[in-house]
Scaffold this active site. Structure first.
Site, PDB file in Angstrom:
ATOM      1  N   GLY A  10       0.827  -1.204   0.000  1.00 48.89           N
ATOM      2  CA  GLY A  10       0.000   0.000   0.000  1.00 48.89           C
ATOM      3  C   GLY A  10       0.857   1.247   0.000  1.00 48.89           C
ATOM      4  O   GLY A  10       2.070   1.176  -0.186  1.00 48.89           O
ATOM      5  N   ASN A  11       0.234   2.404   0.196  1.00 49.61           N
ATOM      6  CA  ASN A  11       0.988   3.660   0.273  1.00 49.61           C
ATOM      7  C   ASN A  11       0.339   4.580   1.295  1.00 49.61           C
ATOM      8  O   ASN A  11      -0.674   4.240   1.892  1.00 49.61           O
ATOM      9  CB  ASN A  11       1.085   4.304  -1.117  1.00 49.61           C
ATOM     10  N   ARG A  12       0.912   5.746   1.490  1.00 46.41           N
ATOM     11  CA  ARG A  12       0.519   6.623   2.594  1.00 46.41           C
ATOM     12  C   ARG A  12      -0.662   7.542   2.292  1.00 46.41           C
ATOM     13  O   ARG A  12      -0.956   8.443   3.082  1.00 46.41           O
ATOM     14  CB  ARG A  12       1.721   7.488   3.014  1.00 46.41           C
ATOM     15  N   SER A  13      -1.320   7.364   1.175  1.00 51.78           N
ATOM     16  CA  SER A  13      -2.440   8.259   0.859  1.00 51.78           C
ATOM     17  C   SER A  13      -3.559   8.116   1.898  1.00 51.78           C
ATOM     18  O   SER A  13      -3.993   7.016   2.204  1.00 51.78           O
ATOM     19  CB  SER A  13      -2.986   7.928  -0.528  1.00 51.78           C
TER      20      SER A  13
END
Ligand code: CTP
Ligand code: CA
Length: 247
Positions: A33-36
């Protein structure tokens, strides 16, 4: 209380906003995943709703409540996000891609939870003691593909009306150069470039400091402001690009 914008400048328009980051499953319990946080996309959806639009919010998994009066389409992966966008694109006037789409996904998804120590067929990805690797494959570029589809000869077009397309770019260096390349490659009406190396802008923050880059080369430097205010500035610039509505 305010009456939701029946007479707002987006009344009668259908808009798609993508938000959050996608999750690309590794096994039943893990993902890439990512930090959005989804805040920018949700602000864009709420602002469009308040201006009278029918809003379809295609959102990755985020920790935000569904906005009132918005059609929410939850997705997990980049492939699901692409499917959802394609499902709604034919009669949409605007697509704003604020989602942080994962560029890669695991080539295969393990059906069982991967164990730290495993042997034989279960040992996929495990090479030597203390090492593990996951093979990744590239996800489709949702905006990039649309540029190809919409520029195809009329017979192949999936939509007849003009779709205003807005992209986002989060960069840690060479902000303008990278953003200009994306604007051109994805053939966008404009691109919102975000310097995520600043602590007050980008992933998870309440505020954003953005540049707006236009197809004609113009660049607008907006001051630091709340994500809700950035959303209003963005819709102010989309409205004049909308095609004249047949009544
Ligand atoms: N985007 C997309 N599909 C993808 C990746 C990105 O539609 N598979 C969209 C994003 O939602 C954003 C814009 O393209 O609006 C730019 O995303 P970004 O990640 O900055 O650009 P990439 O083209 O993926 O390039 P890179 O990550 O290598 O900088
Ligand atoms: Ca990317």
């Amino acid at each position: 209380a305010t009456v939701l914008g029946r007479r707002g400048d987006l009344a009668g328009r259908r808009v798609i906003v993508t938000a959050g980051g996608t999750h690309e499953p590794i096994d039943p319990v893990r993902y890439i995943g990512n930090r959005s946080s989804g805040k920018m996309g949700y602000s864009l959806a709420e602002e469009a709703r308040d201006r009278g639009a029918h809003v379809i919010l295609v959102t990755g998994p985020v920790a935000l409540p569904d906005p009132y009066g918005v059609e929410v389409q939850p997705v997990e992966t980049a492939l699901q996000m692409r499917d959802a966008v394609h499902r709604f694109i034919a009669d949409a006037d605007v697509l704003i891609m604020s989602a942080a789409v994962a560029d890669f996904r695991p080539a295969t998804q393990a059906t069982q939870k991967i164990k730290k120590r495993s042997s034989g067929a279960q040992g996929r990805g495990q090479s030597e003691e203390g090492e593990f690797s996951i093979e990744l494959v590239q996800n489709p570029d949702i905006l990039g593909e649309l540029a190809q589809i919409l520029n195809a000869p009329p017979a192949q077009k999936t939509t007849c009306q003009r779709l205003v397309r807005v992209g986002f770019a989060a960069e840690t260096e060479h902000l303008v150069a990278h953003a200009q390349t994306k604007l051109q490659q994805k053939q966008l009406d404009f691109l919102v470039a975000n310097d995520v190396s600043r602590s007050d802008s980008g992933f998870g923050t309440e505020t954003n400091k953005v540049l707006l880059l236009y197809a004609d080369g113009r660049i607008e430097d907006l001051p630091l402001m709340s994500k809700a205010s950035v959303a209003a500035e963005i819709w102010d610039r989309v409205v004049p690009l909308l095609s004249v509505q047949e009544q």
